[in-house]
Every structure is written in structure tokens, then in C-alpha cells.
Design an enzyme around this catalytic site. Sequence first.
Site, PDB file in Angstrom:
ATOM      1  N   SER A  45      50.339  43.678  31.652  1.00  0.00           N
ATOM      2  CA  SER A  45      48.956  43.668  32.101  1.00  0.00           C
ATOM      3  C   SER A  45      48.868  44.682  33.235  1.00  0.00           C
ATOM      4  O   SER A  45      49.606  44.563  34.223  1.00  0.00           O
ATOM      5  CB  SER A  45      48.576  42.269  32.579  1.00  0.00           C
ATOM      6  OG  SER A  45      47.195  42.211  32.826  1.00  0.00           O
ATOM      7  N   GLU A  46      47.994  45.686  33.098  1.00  0.00           N
ATOM      8  CA  GLU A  46      48.096  46.838  33.994  1.00  0.00           C
ATOM      9  C   GLU A  46      47.691  46.555  35.439  1.00  0.00           C
ATOM     10  O   GLU A  46      47.893  47.389  36.305  1.00  0.00           O
ATOM     11  CB  GLU A  46      47.326  48.038  33.430  1.00  0.00           C
ATOM     12  CG  GLU A  46      45.819  47.896  33.361  1.00  0.00           C
ATOM     13  CD  GLU A  46      45.358  47.423  31.987  1.00  0.00           C
ATOM     14  OE1 GLU A  46      46.167  46.800  31.265  1.00  0.00           O
ATOM     15  OE2 GLU A  46      44.184  47.668  31.652  1.00  0.00           O
ATOM     16  N   ASN A  47      47.143  45.370  35.696  1.00  0.00           N
ATOM     17  CA  ASN A  47      46.895  45.025  37.100  1.00  0.00           C
ATOM     18  C   ASN A  47      48.173  44.582  37.815  1.00  0.00           C
ATOM     19  O   ASN A  47      48.134  44.291  39.005  1.00  0.00           O
ATOM     20  CB  ASN A  47      45.813  43.950  37.218  1.00  0.00           C
ATOM     21  CG  ASN A  47      46.143  42.692  36.464  1.00  0.00           C
ATOM     22  OD1 ASN A  47      46.657  42.739  35.342  1.00  0.00           O
ATOM     23  ND2 ASN A  47      45.878  41.561  37.066  1.00  0.00           N
TER      24      ASN A  47
END
Lengths: 217, 232
Positions: A45-47
Site C-alpha cells: 500500500s503506497e502510503n
Amino acid sequence: MLDKHGIAKRIAKEVKNGMYVNLGIGIPTLVANYIPEGIEVVLQSENGLLGMGPFPTEAEVDADMINAGKQTITTLPGSSIFSSADSFGMIRGEHVDLTILGAMEVSENGDIANWKIPGKMVKGMGGAMDLVASAKNIIVAMQHTSKDGQSKLLKSCTLPLTGLKCVKKIVTDLAVLEVTDKGFKLLERAPGVSVEDIQKATEGTLIIEGEIPEIQL
Amino acid sequence: MINKVVKDAAEACKGIEDGMTLMLGGFGLCGIPENSIQELLRLGVKNLTCISNNAGVDDFGIGLLLQQKQVKKMISSYVGENAEFERQLLTGELEVDLIPQGTLAERIRAGGAGIPAFYTPAGYGTEVGEGKEAKEFNGKMYLLEEWLKADFAIVKAWKGDTAGNLIYKGTARNFNPMMATAGKITIAEVEELVPAGELDPNMIHTPGIFVQRIFQGKAYEKRIEQRTVRTV
């Protein structure tokens, strides 16, 4: 025709054991539900999370644990958490094996447009441009045509681009296609959909070689 | 150890003036400096340039600053959850610079690390690349992107100590560590402030050198944008 769950199920078959995978918002998120038994993948998840787990139970909800779609999520044994700079280092550095994302348009040379419709509210590209510029393998989940029947698989995109020549494979409600040097190569057709139907719904060059098998889910 | 502790958000935000550039940590509403945003509202400083991945929602986070028309320009990657934002953008009251998320993170990191510019592939061949220098490396095209810095960087951490060392929790880390390095003055608000020596040096995410002012925040709401639960 495939519904969005059907598209997600078909894409799940592309996921191989041991892959690190980034799933975009929408249909791509559903892919996580259909990864076959015995296939282990790590979702990024790119966060800032590797090893995204399922949604929490009511008791597990933690405001400090969200995915890139801002949904509450959980970790798994072996998960790790990091900054946005490290996260995009992973992406830009090509450490993520597979990116699955949605699109408004794809061109026959693999260009993708999925972030902006001129004249409408612009919400921003988020991480999409970074992902498509660096992913080793990109699969797009999309509807083959717009609601008014216009093809979204085009000779060249009409909307502002997200990235150039990056899409490798497309799974739509009608077909599975591979992006090749010569255009969209038809690999499989959805149940109840003929090659002619797909041809009619595809504005870009469609390559049809031999018998086209039906998608097996 | 140098003591970085200030009493509260009011003391921490001293010196923030009209027209300044601020960095505000967080992804969506996760890991945002709630107490400092409240103080910015109270101060009423205007014409701010805010560098933040998102712009909050209508009634929380940076959305509150937008409601009071304190923001002149947003530098963000995604701003989709905010109707007031949309209104101000369409009427031209607000400027927006949309930047690919990884480029935004790296530009901030570069600002803190003393790297004036770097090449990245994101946005090449798109309108993001217009007017930017492009260069080929190993057969692939890259864009030259410049560092970002701020007059004040305002970050939120889970725990901090009096020396300014910070530990973040969960995905509330996001943009906070890079922003902490890129402010002329960095303000850290933490849920729990402890004396120097109580945090394990091996576990520090942001070393205290980057933080000039630290305080223990209060009454964190930690609003959830998409509360998604499973039933089994």
C-alpha cells in the site's frame, strides 16, 4: 461478459507465488479476495505498508492504520511500515513485481490515461504516475467501452496521459488482451462474448490469431 | 541534551506569518498535526502555501484552513475529498500544483537532505513533464525535479522526547519523516512526550536534530475517512 468481480477473479490468476503486488483503488482492490489457495503474495500500500491484511473487525479498528484508499486495514505477520519516500523508493526502484490499476483509456502502444478529464474537477494523480513509470509489469482492469458505447481501447489516448508505453496486459468485461508492438493481441474472450463483439468494441488495432479461448474462472 | 519542548501549539506556532510556506504531515486524515492546524485557524494567518499530500476534508484537517480562506496555494498529489477546495479551485481563488505522490515525497526528502534536484521517471511524457528538463539514462527518459523546503514543517508523531526524537505509529508515518527534515523550523506534536533517555535510540524514526519545537498535543480526534470493517 464479466462483472467487476469476474474481472478481479481473472486478474487474480496472473498473480504468482512470492510476488510483491500493488493494487489500485476500485476493481484492483477486489483482486485480493480472489488470489488462489496456496499462492502467497505481499500487498504493498503506497502510503507506507507492505503486507496489507484484511479489513479490521470493529474491535481492531485503528485510525493510524489505513490503506492508500484511506480505508481502515490491518497488518499481517511479517508486515512492515515505512515512510512515503521509502514506499516510492520501492516502486521507483522496481522492487514491486506487479501493479494492477484501473484506467479510463489505454492505447495500442500501452499508454494509459486514468487521472484527469479536462473540464471536470481534477483530483490529482496520487501515486499513479510513479507506479506506471516504474512498474515491471502492469495489468489494467477496466471496462472495454464507456457507458455510451465508446471504445476505451484506442489507437491513441484522447485524455491527458498518466504514463507512456507501460501497460502489458488488460482485462476488461469483454476480453483479456496483451499489448504488443503491433497492437492489442486478443488472448481470451469473456463467456458469451464473440470475437466480433470484441472487434466492434475496440478502436485500436486488434490482433486475432487462431481460436480465441473463453476465459476460465 | 538540548531541550526542544514548548508548552503548547500556540508557543510552537510562534513566528508563522502571512505568506509563508508550510509543510503539513499526513496522508488523508491519518497522521495530521491536529493541534497545530487548530492553532493556525486561531492565528488566522493568510496567503499560505501548504505542501501536504492531501487537502483534508470539508470540515477537518487542512479543509478547515480552506474554509477560512487562509490558503493561497496547495502543493499536493491528490485533493479529491473536499467540496470547498473544488469550489475555490474553480473560481480561481486557490492555486494548486498537483505532483505525483512519489515525486512529492522525494522532493521533500531532497529538500531536507541538501539535494537541489534529481531525475525521476514519473510524469515523463505527460503534462507533469511540460517545461521540465528531460534526460535519458539507460534507454529510459527521466524528468529533472527540484527540492521542496518550507518556512515551517509541522509533523505529527506518536511518541517524542525532550530532545526532539520522534517515533511514528502505523501508517500515520507517511510524509511526516521527510517533512520533519525539510523545514527551516520543524514543529513536532506528539501524543506522548517523554524525557530524553526513555525512548530506545534504536527505535527512533526521526532524530532530534531535525526538530526545533516539540509539544504534547491533546484531544486527538483521529477522524477516519473510510471506516471499513469485516464482520467475521
